[in-house]
Write a protein that holds these residues in place. Structure first.
Motif, PDB file in Angstrom:
ATOM      1  N   MET A   1      42.389 -24.760 -11.565  1.00 25.98           N
ATOM      2  CA  MET A   1      43.631 -25.409 -11.936  1.00 25.98           C
ATOM      3  C   MET A   1      44.645 -24.326 -12.307  1.00 25.98           C
ATOM      4  O   MET A   1      44.351 -23.450 -13.102  1.00 25.98           O
ATOM      5  N   SER A   2      45.823 -24.381 -11.696  1.00 21.44           N
ATOM      6  CA  SER A   2      46.813 -23.354 -11.995  1.00 21.44           C
ATOM      7  C   SER A   2      47.580 -23.705 -13.271  1.00 21.44           C
ATOM      8  O   SER A   2      47.715 -24.862 -13.629  1.00 21.44           O
ATOM      9  N   MET A   3      48.019 -22.664 -13.916  1.00 26.30           N
ATOM     10  CA  MET A   3      48.766 -22.818 -15.166  1.00 26.30           C
ATOM     11  C   MET A   3      50.033 -21.984 -15.032  1.00 26.30           C
ATOM     12  O   MET A   3      50.070 -20.998 -14.307  1.00 26.30           O
ATOM     13  N   VAL A   4      51.061 -22.404 -15.753  1.00 29.33           N
ATOM     14  CA  VAL A   4      52.295 -21.634 -15.801  1.00 29.33           C
ATOM     15  C   VAL A   4      52.653 -21.463 -17.273  1.00 29.33           C
ATOM     16  O   VAL A   4      52.339 -22.319 -18.100  1.00 29.33           O
ATOM     17  N   GLN A   5      53.245 -20.311 -17.577  1.00 31.76           N
ATOM     18  CA  GLN A   5      53.618 -20.039 -18.967  1.00 31.76           C
ATOM     19  C   GLN A   5      55.115 -19.773 -19.049  1.00 31.76           C
ATOM     20  O   GLN A   5      55.698 -19.171 -18.152  1.00 31.76           O
ATOM     21  N   TYR A   6      55.686 -20.234 -20.157  1.00 29.01           N
ATOM     22  CA  TYR A   6      57.112 -20.016 -20.400  1.00 29.01           C
ATOM     23  C   TYR A   6      57.280 -19.402 -21.779  1.00 29.01           C
ATOM     24  O   TYR A   6      56.444 -19.576 -22.671  1.00 29.01           O
ATOM     25  N   THR A   7      58.400 -18.706 -21.923  1.00 30.06           N
ATOM     26  CA  THR A   7      58.749 -18.154 -23.227  1.00 30.06           C
ATOM     27  C   THR A   7      60.251 -18.338 -23.418  1.00 30.06           C
ATOM     28  O   THR A   7      60.937 -18.865 -22.536  1.00 30.06           O
ATOM     29  N   PRO A  12      60.422 -14.000 -27.569  1.00 31.84           N
ATOM     30  CA  PRO A  12      59.389 -13.779 -26.548  1.00 31.84           C
ATOM     31  C   PRO A  12      57.944 -13.937 -27.044  1.00 31.84           C
ATOM     32  O   PRO A  12      57.027 -14.012 -26.241  1.00 31.84           O
ATOM     33  N   ASP A  13      57.748 -13.996 -28.380  1.00 29.33           N
ATOM     34  CA  ASP A  13      56.386 -14.172 -28.888  1.00 29.33           C
ATOM     35  C   ASP A  13      55.932 -15.629 -28.772  1.00 29.33           C
ATOM     36  O   ASP A  13      54.760 -15.935 -28.939  1.00 29.33           O
ATOM     37  N   VAL A  14      56.859 -16.537 -28.479  1.00 30.28           N
ATOM     38  CA  VAL A  14      56.501 -17.951 -28.286  1.00 30.28           C
ATOM     39  C   VAL A  14      56.098 -18.121 -26.822  1.00 30.28           C
ATOM     40  O   VAL A  14      56.886 -17.850 -25.918  1.00 30.28           O
ATOM     41  N   VAL A  15      54.853 -18.531 -26.595  1.00 31.47           N
ATOM     42  CA  VAL A  15      54.385 -18.753 -25.223  1.00 31.47           C
ATOM     43  C   VAL A  15      53.923 -20.195 -25.100  1.00 31.47           C
ATOM     44  O   VAL A  15      53.104 -20.672 -25.883  1.00 31.47           O
ATOM     45  N   LEU A  16      54.493 -20.896 -24.131  1.00 34.76           N
ATOM     46  CA  LEU A  16      54.160 -22.304 -23.876  1.00 34.76           C
ATOM     47  C   LEU A  16      53.404 -22.372 -22.565  1.00 34.76           C
ATOM     48  O   LEU A  16      53.899 -21.909 -21.539  1.00 34.76           O
ATOM     49  N   THR A  17      52.201 -22.934 -22.586  1.00 34.47           N
ATOM     50  CA  THR A  17      51.378 -23.004 -21.383  1.00 34.47           C
ATOM     51  C   THR A  17      51.248 -24.447 -20.940  1.00 34.47           C
ATOM     52  O   THR A  17      50.887 -25.318 -21.738  1.00 34.47           O
ATOM     53  N   VAL A  18      51.557 -24.696 -19.665  1.00 39.26           N
ATOM     54  CA  VAL A  18      51.397 -26.043 -19.101  1.00 39.26           C
ATOM     55  C   VAL A  18      50.665 -25.940 -17.770  1.00 39.26           C
ATOM     56  O   VAL A  18      50.695 -24.904 -17.112  1.00 39.26           O
ATOM     57  N   SER A  19      50.010 -27.038 -17.386  1.00 39.70           N
ATOM     58  CA  SER A  19      49.273 -27.001 -16.124  1.00 39.70           C
ATOM     59  C   SER A  19      50.244 -27.165 -14.964  1.00 39.70           C
ATOM     60  O   SER A  19      51.327 -27.723 -15.109  1.00 39.70           O
ATOM     61  N   GLY A  20      49.841 -26.661 -13.809  1.00 47.26           N
ATOM     62  CA  GLY A  20      50.656 -26.769 -12.607  1.00 47.26           C
ATOM     63  C   GLY A  20      51.411 -25.498 -12.310  1.00 47.26           C
ATOM     64  O   GLY A  20      51.142 -24.447 -12.877  1.00 47.26           O
ATOM     65  N   LYS A  21      52.359 -25.617 -11.370  1.00 49.11           N
ATOM     66  CA  LYS A  21      53.184 -24.479 -10.991  1.00 49.11           C
ATOM     67  C   LYS A  21      54.562 -24.660 -11.628  1.00 49.11           C
ATOM     68  O   LYS A  21      54.879 -25.717 -12.145  1.00 49.11           O
ATOM     69  N   ASP A  22      55.381 -23.608 -11.546  1.00 49.09           N
ATOM     70  CA  ASP A  22      56.739 -23.697 -12.095  1.00 49.09           C
ATOM     71  C   ASP A  22      57.498 -24.800 -11.361  1.00 49.09           C
ATOM     72  O   ASP A  22      57.634 -24.765 -10.142  1.00 49.09           O
ATOM     73  N   ALA A  30      56.908 -28.181 -21.021  1.00 54.65           N
ATOM     74  CA  ALA A  30      57.028 -27.034 -21.927  1.00 54.65           C
ATOM     75  C   ALA A  30      58.089 -27.321 -22.993  1.00 54.65           C
ATOM     76  O   ALA A  30      57.918 -26.977 -24.166  1.00 54.65           O
ATOM     77  N   LEU A  31      59.181 -27.975 -22.565  1.00 46.37           N
ATOM     78  CA  LEU A  31      60.253 -28.323 -23.505  1.00 46.37           C
ATOM     79  C   LEU A  31      59.736 -29.308 -24.556  1.00 46.37           C
ATOM     80  O   LEU A  31      60.067 -29.186 -25.738  1.00 46.37           O
ATOM     81  N   ASP A  32      58.876 -30.252 -24.117  1.00 46.89           N
ATOM     82  CA  ASP A  32      58.256 -31.189 -25.063  1.00 46.89           C
ATOM     83  C   ASP A  32      57.439 -30.426 -26.107  1.00 46.89           C
ATOM     84  O   ASP A  32      57.487 -30.741 -27.298  1.00 46.89           O
ATOM     85  N   GLN A  33      56.667 -29.426 -25.650  1.00 45.98           N
ATOM     86  CA  GLN A  33      55.869 -28.611 -26.579  1.00 45.98           C
ATOM     87  C   GLN A  33      56.790 -27.900 -27.576  1.00 45.98           C
ATOM     88  O   GLN A  33      56.495 -27.808 -28.770  1.00 45.98           O
ATOM     89  N   LEU A  34      57.894 -27.389 -27.022  1.00 50.47           N
ATOM     90  CA  LEU A  34      58.855 -26.658 -27.841  1.00 50.47           C
ATOM     91  C   LEU A  34      59.448 -27.579 -28.919  1.00 50.47           C
ATOM     92  O   LEU A  34      59.565 -27.198 -30.089  1.00 50.47           O
ATOM     93  N   VAL A  59      56.861 -16.767 -17.631  1.00 48.99           N
ATOM     94  CA  VAL A  59      56.117 -15.529 -17.878  1.00 48.99           C
ATOM     95  C   VAL A  59      55.329 -15.227 -16.607  1.00 48.99           C
ATOM     96  O   VAL A  59      54.485 -16.014 -16.184  1.00 48.99           O
ATOM     97  N   GLN A  60      55.647 -14.101 -15.990  1.00 52.18           N
ATOM     98  CA  GLN A  60      54.939 -13.719 -14.766  1.00 52.18           C
ATOM     99  C   GLN A  60      53.633 -13.029 -15.156  1.00 52.18           C
ATOM    100  O   GLN A  60      53.632 -12.152 -16.018  1.00 52.18           O
TER     101      GLN A  60
END
Length: 160
Positions: A1-7, A12-22, A30-34, A59-60
């Motif tokens: 399962m692929s995951m994508v991360q946002y900050t 930049p120390d806040v990392v939000l991880t969600v399943s799927g692609k960008d 990710a915004l909901d998590q935020l 986050v690449q």
């Protein structure tokens, strides 16, 4: 399962991880998590009014150097070679006993002792088994010699 991360650019120390692609949907998750972090008071920064999902920074994952990529490819190839060796070993083991029985009957051809009809019939039927075993055994020996390099590649990658 692929995951994508946002900050966040401002944090930049806040990392939000969600399943799927960008995607727009992933950014919304990710915004909901935020927002949940904001509600809980665990977000270390204030968000400007009108902050949107498009402002999330993806986050690449770190890219591997060409040398590491080459080593990874070599490991994959080594595993394939070792898997092939395992398959050949199983094939050789499965037919070894039967082939050795047939081989004993071959020796009877070189004696002056008479052979029964059953023995002759068994021998003629057994030639296929003997041929199959001998060919598999030859392939196994060759594969084992080639697999030595694969084993060294794997050992280097495992650091042993």
């Amino acid at each position: 399962m692929s995951m994508v991360q946002y900050t966040l650019a401002q944090s930049p120390d806040v990392v939000l991880t969600v399943s799927g692609k960008d995607s727009h949907k992933a950014r919304e998750k990710a915004l909901d998590q935020l927002m949940a972090m904001l509600d809980e008071g665990t977000l270390p920064t204030a968000l400007a009014d009108g902050f949107s999902a498009e402002q999330l920074v993806e986050v690449q994952p770190p890219t591997s150097s060409a040398a590491v990529q080459q080593q990874e490819d070599a490991v994959v190839e080594a595993i394939q070679v070792l898997n092939q060796l395992a398959t050949l070993k199983v094939k050789v083991q499965a037919s070894r006993d039967e082939a050795l029985q047939v081989r004993q009957l071959v020796d009877l051809l070189f004696t002056d002792d008479p052979m029964t009809e059953d023995q002759l019939s068994e021998l003629k039927d057994g030639f296929k088994v003997l041929k199959s075993f001998a060919q598999s055994n030859l392939r196994f020996k060759e594969a084992r010699a080639q697999a030595e390099e694969a084993r060294q590649t794997l050992d280097e990658a495992l650091g042993s």
